[in-house]
Design a protein around this motif. Structure first.
Motif, PDB file in Angstrom:
ATOM      1  N   TYR A 234      42.054  49.192  34.033  1.00 32.18           N
ATOM      2  CA  TYR A 234      41.005  48.410  34.736  1.00 32.18           C
ATOM      3  C   TYR A 234      40.717  46.940  34.296  1.00 32.18           C
ATOM      4  O   TYR A 234      40.475  46.022  35.092  1.00 32.18           O
ATOM      5  N   ASN A 235      40.762  46.816  32.903  1.00 33.64           N
ATOM      6  CA  ASN A 235      40.517  45.377  32.384  1.00 33.64           C
ATOM      7  C   ASN A 235      41.742  44.581  32.874  1.00 33.64           C
ATOM      8  O   ASN A 235      41.732  43.144  33.181  1.00 33.64           O
ATOM      9  N   VAL A 236      43.015  44.965  32.838  1.00 32.61           N
ATOM     10  CA  VAL A 236      44.261  44.324  33.147  1.00 32.61           C
ATOM     11  C   VAL A 236      44.027  43.959  34.694  1.00 32.61           C
ATOM     12  O   VAL A 236      44.353  42.785  35.010  1.00 32.61           O
ATOM     13  N   ALA A 237      43.757  44.641  35.560  1.00 33.54           N
ATOM     14  CA  ALA A 237      43.819  44.753  36.924  1.00 33.54           C
ATOM     15  C   ALA A 237      42.472  43.631  37.376  1.00 33.54           C
ATOM     16  O   ALA A 237      42.718  42.818  38.123  1.00 33.54           O
ATOM     17  N   LYS A 238      41.481  43.747  36.483  1.00 31.64           N
ATOM     18  CA  LYS A 238      40.545  42.732  37.142  1.00 31.64           C
ATOM     19  C   LYS A 238      40.871  41.317  36.579  1.00 31.64           C
ATOM     20  O   LYS A 238      40.620  40.362  37.244  1.00 31.64           O
ATOM     21  N   ALA A 239      41.639  41.144  35.386  1.00 27.15           N
ATOM     22  CA  ALA A 239      42.075  39.861  35.082  1.00 27.15           C
ATOM     23  C   ALA A 239      43.075  39.376  35.843  1.00 27.15           C
ATOM     24  O   ALA A 239      43.134  38.141  36.129  1.00 27.15           O
ATOM     25  N   VAL A 240      43.755  40.158  36.389  1.00 20.94           N
ATOM     26  CA  VAL A 240      44.985  39.527  37.458  1.00 20.94           C
ATOM     27  C   VAL A 240      44.208  39.258  38.967  1.00 20.94           C
ATOM     28  O   VAL A 240      44.563  38.400  39.253  1.00 20.94           O
ATOM     29  N   LYS A 241      43.175  40.236  39.156  1.00 21.76           N
ATOM     30  CA  LYS A 241      42.430  39.909  40.400  1.00 21.76           C
ATOM     31  C   LYS A 241      41.880  38.487  40.481  1.00 21.76           C
ATOM     32  O   LYS A 241      41.799  37.873  41.370  1.00 21.76           O
ATOM     33  N   ASP A 242      41.305  38.217  39.305  1.00 21.78           N
ATOM     34  CA  ASP A 242      40.561  36.893  39.303  1.00 21.78           C
ATOM     35  C   ASP A 242      41.499  35.715  39.532  1.00 21.78           C
ATOM     36  O   ASP A 242      41.175  34.790  39.703  1.00 21.78           O
ATOM     37  N   PHE A 244      44.616  36.000  41.218  1.00 22.32           N
ATOM     38  CA  PHE A 244      45.437  36.152  42.539  1.00 22.32           C
ATOM     39  C   PHE A 244      44.534  36.958  43.318  1.00 22.32           C
ATOM     40  O   PHE A 244      44.758  37.976  43.462  1.00 22.32           O
ATOM     41  N   ASP A 245      44.016  35.982  44.018  1.00 23.20           N
ATOM     42  CA  ASP A 245      43.110  36.762  45.228  1.00 23.20           C
ATOM     43  C   ASP A 245      43.731  37.239  46.223  1.00 23.20           C
ATOM     44  O   ASP A 245      43.199  38.048  46.910  1.00 23.20           O
ATOM     45  N   PHE A 246      45.079  37.004  46.431  1.00 18.15           N
ATOM     46  CA  PHE A 246      45.791  37.378  47.577  1.00 18.15           C
ATOM     47  C   PHE A 246      46.206  38.827  47.433  1.00 18.15           C
ATOM     48  O   PHE A 246      46.856  39.608  48.262  1.00 18.15           O
ATOM     49  N   TYR A 247      46.245  39.373  46.147  1.00 15.69           N
ATOM     50  CA  TYR A 247      46.629  40.704  45.767  1.00 15.69           C
ATOM     51  C   TYR A 247      45.501  41.678  46.233  1.00 15.69           C
ATOM     52  O   TYR A 247      44.337  41.721  45.855  1.00 15.69           O
ATOM     53  N   ASP A 248      46.155  42.767  46.934  1.00 16.15           N
ATOM     54  CA  ASP A 248      45.226  43.981  47.321  1.00 16.15           C
ATOM     55  C   ASP A 248      45.586  44.807  46.140  1.00 16.15           C
ATOM     56  O   ASP A 248      46.437  45.703  46.029  1.00 16.15           O
ATOM     57  N   THR A 249      44.652  44.815  45.080  1.00 16.95           N
ATOM     58  CA  THR A 249      44.869  45.589  43.761  1.00 16.95           C
ATOM     59  C   THR A 249      44.004  46.891  43.866  1.00 16.95           C
ATOM     60  O   THR A 249      42.941  47.135  44.050  1.00 16.95           O
ATOM     61  N   LYS A 250      45.048  48.096  43.258  1.00 17.88           N
ATOM     62  CA  LYS A 250      44.229  49.242  43.059  1.00 17.88           C
ATOM     63  C   LYS A 250      44.696  49.900  41.659  1.00 17.88           C
ATOM     64  O   LYS A 250      45.602  49.385  41.093  1.00 17.88           O
TER      65      LYS A 250
END
Length: 327
Positions: A234-242, A244-250
């Motif tokens: 979850y922490n890694v996904a949040k950091a990446v989402k911040d 790359f806003d074009f990724y649909d992250t799950k």
């Protein structure tokens, strides 16, 4: 050393597929040698509570295909005290048990080593943990099954990831060992793998994902071992989402799904070989050793050596391969 007449068998710590197959092999090998067998329920806690049951060949019928452990398992704080271990010893001597087979991980081995030295009771250990993190065996019971469970999950996640052009972070077990993450990640075609043994900066991960994005990939999967240094999926996904806003992250946390299920053919055979060998070594006079698979041979390793050495070293070739094959 006096001849062993009654063997006690128990499982302790986290359960692992293949434990039942190992119990079956241990019980029947001891019975074949003319010894009595006692099952100890709930591990070390069962010793303190006198939770024992005489076992026959029929006691272990139709269990080779079952996950979990019919003898149950438990954590036991009382056994960490000298008073608790004394109570356990008094109970097993009253039950007539004069030799032990212990199936579990490093916590189980630590308890067995101390218990055997304090009370001079013979014990042979069998590595049963999905983490594959014990020195002295190329494979531990349950690791193969758990890895295949993860691969099956990755394959299914890949289907939905490709359908929606999504980036999935899949968290797998491995607080201190990246065995499952690395091998399942390679087998599942992951674009990146985060491991507890190797710190991976978010910036480095983002660089890898940027390459994947430029390659117009339909799906991207990152495997995250639960013990990696960035705090989990979850922490890694949040950091990446911040970034790359074009990724649909799950995020998918596989959790204890990895511990369950029917053991693979490999784990059933390994469990049978280790259970057979453990009893043979115990009856031959061995104590405070672990039986393990070296190449295709079953060998023993002193418990002290097994506990004081690191089992798994990351293969630089495999790490490089992840990056090369992810383009």
């Amino acid at each position: 050393m006096q001849s062993i007449k009654k063997v006690g068998i128990f499982t302790s710590g986290g359960d692992a597929p293949g434990m039942n197959a190992c119990i079956r092999a241990s019980v029947r090998t001891a019975l074949h040698a003319g010894k009595s067998v006692v099952g100890v329920y709930h591990g070390y806690q069962g010793m303190i509570d006198s939770n024992f049951e005489e076992m026959s060949s029929r006691s272990v019928s139709n269990i080779i295909q079952l996950g979990g452990t019919i003898l149950k398992t438990a954590r036991c704080k009382a056994f960490r005290t000298k008073e608790g271990r004394q109570q356990a010893y008094d109970n097993i001597k009253t039950a007539g048990i004069d030799g032990l087979i212990a199936i579990g991980g490093d916590g189980t081995f630590t308890g067995a080593e101390i218990f055997s030295r304090e009370h001079n009771i013979p014990v042979v250990c069998i590595p049963g943990t999905i983490d594959n993190d014990l020195y002295g065996s190329d494979f531990t019971l349950g690791y193969d099954t758990a890895t295949n469970t993860v691969i099956e999950a990755i394959d299914k996640i890949r289907d939905t990831a490709a359908s929606h052009d999504r980036l999935f972070f899949v968290e797998v077990m491995g607080r201190d060992s990246g065995c499952i993450a690395l091998n399942a990640g390679i087998a599942g075609g992951a674009e990146a793998i985060l491991l507890p043994e190797k710190a991976t900066a978010i910036q480095d991960l983002c660089s890898q994902l940027e390459i994947a994005a430029k390659g117009n990939k339909a799906s991207t999967i990152v495997i995250v071992a639960e013990g990696e240094k960035n705090g989990g999926a979850y922490n890694v996904a949040k950091a990446v989402k911040d970034r790359f806003d074009f990724y649909d992250t799950k995020v998918t946390i596989l959790g204890h799904l990895q511990r369950g299920g029917s053991p693979s053919s490999f784990d059933r055979v390994l469990a049978s070989r280790l259970g057979f060998a453990a009893v043979r070594h115990l009856l031959a006079g061995s104590t405070r050793v672990m039986v393990g698979l070296w190449g295709n041979e079953i060998r023993t390793t002193p418990l002290e050596e097994a506990l004081n050495n690191k089992a798994f070293k990351l293969s630089e070739d495999m790490l490089e391969m992840v990056e090369v094959l992810s383009i």
